[in-house]
Design a protein around this motif. Structure first.
Motif, PDB file in Angstrom:
ATOM      1  N   LYS A 170       0.798  -1.226   0.000  1.00 11.61           N
ATOM      2  CA  LYS A 170       0.000   0.000   0.000  1.00 11.61           C
ATOM      3  C   LYS A 170       0.829   1.275   0.000  1.00 11.61           C
ATOM      4  O   LYS A 170       0.320   2.337  -0.348  1.00 11.61           O
ATOM      5  CB  LYS A 170      -0.942   0.008   1.211  1.00 11.61           C
ATOM      6  CG  LYS A 170      -1.992  -1.094   1.163  1.00 11.61           C
ATOM      7  CD  LYS A 170      -2.909  -1.018   2.367  1.00 11.61           C
ATOM      8  CE  LYS A 170      -3.979  -2.104   2.302  1.00 11.61           C
ATOM      9  NZ  LYS A 170      -4.887  -2.055   3.474  1.00 11.61           N
TER      10      LYS A 170
ATOM     11  N   ARG B 261       0.043   8.160   1.452  1.00  8.43           N
ATOM     12  CA  ARG B 261      -0.620   7.121   0.665  1.00  8.43           C
ATOM     13  C   ARG B 261      -1.652   7.776  -0.240  1.00  8.43           C
ATOM     14  O   ARG B 261      -1.975   8.957  -0.091  1.00  8.43           O
ATOM     15  CB  ARG B 261      -1.332   6.115   1.574  1.00  8.43           C
ATOM     16  CG  ARG B 261      -0.431   5.182   2.348  1.00  8.43           C
ATOM     17  CD  ARG B 261      -1.255   4.198   3.145  1.00  8.43           C
ATOM     18  NE  ARG B 261      -0.432   3.180   3.777  1.00  8.43           N
ATOM     19  CZ  ARG B 261      -0.917   2.165   4.485  1.00  8.43           C
ATOM     20  NH1 ARG B 261      -2.234   2.043   4.645  1.00  8.43           N
ATOM     21  NH2 ARG B 261      -0.126   1.264   5.022  1.00  8.43           N
ATOM     22  N   ASP B 262      -2.190   6.979  -1.138  1.00  3.50           N
ATOM     23  CA  ASP B 262      -3.343   7.409  -1.913  1.00  3.50           C
ATOM     24  C   ASP B 262      -4.407   7.916  -0.945  1.00  3.50           C
ATOM     25  O   ASP B 262      -4.676   7.293   0.090  1.00  3.50           O
ATOM     26  CB  ASP B 262      -3.847   6.211  -2.724  1.00  3.50           C
ATOM     27  CG  ASP B 262      -5.194   6.461  -3.367  1.00  3.50           C
ATOM     28  OD1 ASP B 262      -5.544   7.623  -3.619  1.00  3.50           O
ATOM     29  OD2 ASP B 262      -5.899   5.466  -3.621  1.00  3.50           O
TER      30      ASP B 262
ATOM     31  N   LEU C 138      -6.979   5.704   0.789  1.00  4.85           N
ATOM     32  CA  LEU C 138      -6.534   4.765   1.811  1.00  4.85           C
ATOM     33  C   LEU C 138      -6.322   5.435   3.162  1.00  4.85           C
ATOM     34  O   LEU C 138      -5.933   4.773   4.125  1.00  4.85           O
ATOM     35  CB  LEU C 138      -5.233   4.096   1.370  1.00  4.85           C
ATOM     36  CG  LEU C 138      -5.293   3.287   0.066  1.00  4.85           C
ATOM     37  CD1 LEU C 138      -3.917   2.722  -0.265  1.00  4.85           C
ATOM     38  CD2 LEU C 138      -6.319   2.163   0.183  1.00  4.85           C
TER      39      LEU C 138
ATOM     40  N   GLY D 161      -2.795   2.383 -11.057  1.00  6.43           N
ATOM     41  CA  GLY D 161      -2.362   2.256  -9.674  1.00  6.43           C
ATOM     42  C   GLY D 161      -1.264   3.207  -9.265  1.00  6.43           C
ATOM     43  O   GLY D 161      -0.666   3.032  -8.198  1.00  6.43           O
TER      44      GLY D 161
ATOM     45  N   ASP E 258      -1.536   6.097  -8.100  1.00  2.00           N
ATOM     46  CA  ASP E 258      -1.861   6.785  -6.847  1.00  2.00           C
ATOM     47  C   ASP E 258      -1.419   5.982  -5.630  1.00  2.00           C
ATOM     48  O   ASP E 258      -1.233   6.533  -4.551  1.00  2.00           O
ATOM     49  CB  ASP E 258      -3.358   7.111  -6.774  1.00  2.00           C
ATOM     50  CG  ASP E 258      -4.250   5.906  -7.032  1.00  2.00           C
ATOM     51  OD1 ASP E 258      -3.720   4.806  -7.329  1.00  2.00           O
ATOM     52  OD2 ASP E 258      -5.481   6.059  -6.954  1.00  2.00           O
ATOM     53  N   ARG E 259      -1.235   4.673  -5.807  1.00  2.00           N
ATOM     54  CA  ARG E 259      -0.762   3.839  -4.698  1.00  2.00           C
ATOM     55  C   ARG E 259       0.735   3.564  -4.758  1.00  2.00           C
ATOM     56  O   ARG E 259       1.366   3.360  -3.725  1.00  2.00           O
ATOM     57  CB  ARG E 259      -1.514   2.508  -4.687  1.00  2.00           C
ATOM     58  CG  ARG E 259      -3.002   2.668  -4.491  1.00  2.00           C
ATOM     59  CD  ARG E 259      -3.674   1.358  -4.185  1.00  2.00           C
ATOM     60  NE  ARG E 259      -5.114   1.528  -3.971  1.00  2.00           N
ATOM     61  CZ  ARG E 259      -5.883   0.685  -3.314  1.00  2.00           C
ATOM     62  NH1 ARG E 259      -5.364  -0.411  -2.796  1.00  2.00           N
ATOM     63  NH2 ARG E 259      -7.174   0.904  -3.173  1.00  2.00           N
ATOM     64  N   SER E 260       1.300   3.559  -5.955  1.00  2.00           N
ATOM     65  CA  SER E 260       2.694   3.139  -6.094  1.00  2.00           C
ATOM     66  C   SER E 260       3.689   4.286  -6.213  1.00  2.00           C
ATOM     67  O   SER E 260       4.876   4.099  -5.932  1.00  2.00           O
ATOM     68  CB  SER E 260       2.848   2.218  -7.314  1.00  2.00           C
ATOM     69  OG  SER E 260       2.505   2.900  -8.509  1.00  2.00           O
TER      70      SER E 260
ATOM     71  N   ALA F  43       0.493  10.054  -5.232  1.00  2.00           N
ATOM     72  CA  ALA F  43      -0.179   9.991  -3.933  1.00  2.00           C
ATOM     73  C   ALA F  43      -0.289  11.384  -3.321  1.00  2.00           C
ATOM     74  O   ALA F  43      -1.329  11.747  -2.751  1.00  2.00           O
ATOM     75  CB  ALA F  43       0.571   9.051  -2.993  1.00  2.00           C
TER      76      ALA F  43
END
Length: 231
Positions: free
Chosen positions: A12, A64-65, A68, A153, A155-157, A162
């Protein structure tokens, strides 16, 4: 700040791995871009942009995103993100969404964020622009070519994306809380313009407010049928 190489939860937590790869390939900046409010039925759509310059080796602890993070954690993290580097949030209004469609609105909100970054001295034209998702809705709105790269993905990686998501979410949420004071009865302070039951009950009782996206609500069947996923 936490070291970019200190993995707390690899599934995450974002990293700066992709940003570093861009720098090694010659980019002078990486600009993460993410949208918030695509699926709302009221309020503007927001696009955040956060710039990371070559040589940056750390980012705020707990980044984080935005999806989350709890609202309380996002609010606490926002000043750290603002202090980490330059960023801006661009908007497209409900009227623009109704007239031109959501893809047009996303692109022009993103363009507005990038223009604001450029006025702050960020070398936008020599940057890699990382766009979350697989569809490039940004490039059609640009007046000149930029190095826009989509990544599912991101926004998560990717820490830059993020950060953009946190900027956009916190700013847009604040606007919807303010709007709730001007147009009470739709529970915007809690639903932020998304199609919750309380929101649709407010529409049934009060009718539409100026900030409603009429094209999103017209033809809806039943409570929350056009609510959309919060992003």
């Amino acid at each position: 700040m936490r070291p970019a190489s200190d993995p707390r939860d690899p599934a995450k937590d974002p990293t700066l791995d992709l940003e570093r790869a861009c720098f090694e390939a010659g980019a002078v900046a990486v600009i993460g871009v993410d949208e918030v409010g695509r699926g709302a039925i009221a309020g503007a759509v927001a696009v955040g942009a956060h710039a990371v310059l070559a040589g940056v080796e750390a980012f705020p602890r707990g980044l984080r995103d935005s999806k989350l993070l709890s609202e309380r954690r996002r609010e606490a993290l926002a000043p750290e993100v603002a202090g980490w580097g330059p960023g801006e949030v661009g908007y497209a209004s409900p009227a623009e969404i109704d007239e031109h469609g959501i893809s047009w609105a996303l692109g022009h909100a993103g363009r507005r964020a990038l223009l604001a970054l450029r006025t702050r001295g960020v070398p936008v034209q020599r940057a890699v622009v990382l766009l979350d998702g697989r569809h490039d809705w940004l490039t059609p709105a640009l007046h000149g070519p930029l190095d826009v790269r989509t990544r599912v993905g991101a926004d998560r990686s990717c820490a830059s994306v993020a950060a953009a998501s946190v900027r956009a979410k916190v700013e847009r949420d604040a606007l919807m809380r303010e709007a709730d004071e001007v147009h009470p009865g739709y529970a915007w302070a809690s639903n932020k313009g998304y199609g919750s039951r309380a929101h649709y009950e407010g529409i049934a009782a009060l009718g539409l407010a100026p900030l409603h996206r009429r094209s999103f609500i017209h033809g809806a069947h039943g409570m929350g049928s056009r609510a959309g996923a919060e992003t």
